[in-house]
Motif scaffolding. Structure first.
Motif, short mmCIF file in Angstrom:
data_model
loop_
_atom_site.label_atom_id
_atom_site.label_comp_id
_atom_site.label_asym_id
_atom_site.label_seq_id
_atom_site.Cartn_x
_atom_site.Cartn_y
_atom_site.Cartn_z
N UNK A 30 -109.79 60.31 20.83
CA UNK A 30 -111.24 60.23 20.41
C UNK A 30 -112.04 60.48 21.64
N UNK A 31 -111.80 60.25 22.72
CA UNK A 31 -112.61 60.58 24.08
C UNK A 31 -112.50 62.13 24.23
N UNK A 32 -111.11 62.67 24.19
CA UNK A 32 -111.08 64.31 24.19
C UNK A 32 -111.81 64.87 23.05
N UNK A 33 -111.99 64.36 22.03
CA UNK A 33 -112.63 65.23 20.90
C UNK A 33 -114.12 65.26 21.23
N UNK A 34 -114.39 64.12 21.71
CA UNK A 34 -116.13 64.09 22.28
C UNK A 34 -116.29 64.97 23.19
N UNK A 35 -115.39 65.03 24.12
CA UNK A 35 -115.71 65.91 25.37
C UNK A 35 -115.72 67.32 24.88
N UNK A 36 -114.70 67.65 24.17
CA UNK A 36 -114.52 69.13 23.60
C UNK A 36 -115.77 69.36 22.92
N UNK A 37 -116.36 68.73 21.78
CA UNK A 37 -117.62 68.98 21.24
C UNK A 37 -118.89 69.17 21.99
N UNK A 38 -118.83 68.18 22.98
CA UNK A 38 -119.96 68.28 23.92
C UNK A 38 -119.89 69.54 24.73
N UNK A 39 -118.90 70.04 25.29
CA UNK A 39 -118.62 71.15 26.10
C UNK A 39 -119.04 72.34 25.25
N UNK A 40 -118.48 72.44 23.83
CA UNK A 40 -118.73 73.63 22.89
C UNK A 40 -120.30 73.66 22.67
N UNK A 41 -120.94 72.84 22.62
CA UNK A 41 -122.52 72.90 22.18
C UNK A 41 -123.38 72.57 23.68
N UNK A 42 -122.66 72.76 24.67
CA UNK A 42 -123.54 72.47 25.83
C UNK A 42 -124.38 71.17 26.11
N UNK A 43 -123.65 69.93 25.56
CA UNK A 43 -124.08 68.47 25.40
C UNK A 43 -123.87 68.01 26.79
N UNK A 44 -124.52 66.94 27.27
CA UNK A 44 -123.94 66.35 28.61
C UNK A 44 -123.37 64.95 28.03
N UNK A 45 -122.50 64.47 28.96
CA UNK A 45 -121.64 63.12 28.23
C UNK A 45 -121.32 62.29 29.44
N UNK A 46 -121.35 61.03 29.33
CA UNK A 46 -121.14 60.21 30.40
C UNK A 46 -120.24 59.22 29.87
N UNK A 47 -118.80 59.06 30.63
CA UNK A 47 -117.61 58.26 30.26
C UNK A 47 -117.72 57.21 31.13
N UNK A 48 -117.99 55.93 30.57
CA UNK A 48 -117.98 54.60 31.33
C UNK A 48 -116.56 54.09 31.38
N UNK A 49 -116.08 53.86 32.74
CA UNK A 49 -114.84 53.11 32.94
C UNK A 49 -115.12 51.84 33.62
N UNK A 50 -114.30 51.09 33.91
CA UNK A 50 -114.52 49.78 34.43
C UNK A 50 -115.28 49.85 35.61
N UNK A 51 -115.00 50.96 36.47
CA UNK A 51 -115.43 50.88 37.91
C UNK A 51 -116.50 52.15 38.10
N UNK A 52 -116.45 53.11 37.16
CA UNK A 52 -117.35 54.35 37.37
C UNK A 52 -118.06 54.85 36.35
N UNK A 53 -119.13 55.62 36.59
CA UNK A 53 -119.82 56.39 35.63
C UNK A 53 -119.35 57.89 35.59
N UNK A 54 -118.48 58.58 34.76
CA UNK A 54 -117.95 59.70 34.93
C UNK A 54 -118.76 60.79 33.93
#
Length: 262
Positions: free
Chosen positions: A87-111
């Motif tokens: 699911x994460x990979x799908x959202x990253x691919x859609x965001x990249x294709x449509x020039x959207x920005x995305x932040x992934x939250x891990x336990x320790x960082x904001x990616x």
């Protein structure tokens, strides 16, 4: 009257005002509730590694973060539910294709997919994020939550092919172009239900306050759900009560109507 045992509080737009300050009445209300032996949880879409200072200031050590994906009770881990990597990979691919920005939250960082983007810099400044890094396809991230940053309302449909998630508009002034990714089976409401079960409580023992659509499941999972007066218009239908705004002692006034504080 039910005997109230636990209070769940959203942060942005509920505790924290648009100018990033907190009403003295809000601090007073939290203190009075704690003095009555009622447990207080902060329940937020934010990553827990970014709210430690706030939690310490409010003297709250029980937290639900990442929109229900990770909870801590009295300083100890209660549960953690990472997102499906596909699911994460799908959202990253859609965001990249449509020039959207995305932040992934891990336990320790904001990616972030692009730390240099203007809207990303504004997002980081608004939410006072400190533990930030750039996304690398080579890394195997354990993602607890995601936020899409520069969407138009018509862009939401691009992400609807994933039927186990939905997007929730961030109800913060200047950030309405941002959308949290909410999982149907992992959200603030599910987190609240888990906490209640762990504590041996029923929903009638619980109170919650929120202002955004990511709070709707939480408000429906407690006996006394309060939508803030500044809440998203679509949230009010899910709340038992409507209180005053975050700028007008919303938490204090709501608790006062229940007779909990004076």
């Amino acid at each position: 009257m039910s005997e109230y045992k636990v209070l769940f509080l959203d942060i942005d737009g509920t505790i924290i005002k648009p100018d990033d300050s907190i009403e003295e009445t809000t601090i007073k209300a939290i203190r009075q509730v704690q003095e009555k032996g009622i447990k207080v949880f902060l329940a937020t879409g934010r990553p827990l590694h970014e709210i430690r200072e706030l939690a310490d200031d409010l003297k709250v050590n029980s937290l639900i973060g990442y929109n229900g994906a990770y909870a801590i009770y009295q300083g100890e881990d209660l549960f953690q539910e990472p997102m499906n990597k596909k699911t994460v990979k799908q959202f990253i691919d859609i965001a990249k294709e449509n020039k959207h920005d995305l932040v992934l939250y891990t336990r320790d960082q904001n990616i972030f997919t692009d730390l240099e983007a203007k809207c990303v810099k504004e997002f980081i400044e608004k939410f006072h994020l400190h533990k930030n890094d750039s996304y690398s396809p080579a890394k195997d991230y354990e993602v607890l939550g995601m936020t899409l940053i520069n969407l138009e309302s018509e862009d939401i449909a691009l992400y609807k092919h994933e039927d186990q998630t939905h997007l929730s508009q961030v109800n913060v002034e200047g950030m309405h172009h941002c959308y949290d990714v909410i999982r149907d089976k992992v959200n603030k409401g599910i987190g609240v239900e888990y906490v209640l079960k762990h504590l041996g409580l029923v929903k009638e023992n619980a109170i919650a306050f929120g202002d955004g659509l990511n709070d709707k499941e939480m408000l429906m999972s407690v006996g006394e759900g309060f939508a803030m007066g500044n809440g998203h218009p679509d949230l009010f239908q899910y709340a038992k009560h409507k209180t005053t705004t975050v700028n007008d002692s919303g938490i204090y006034n709501g608790l006062k109507t229940l007779g909990i504080i004076q």
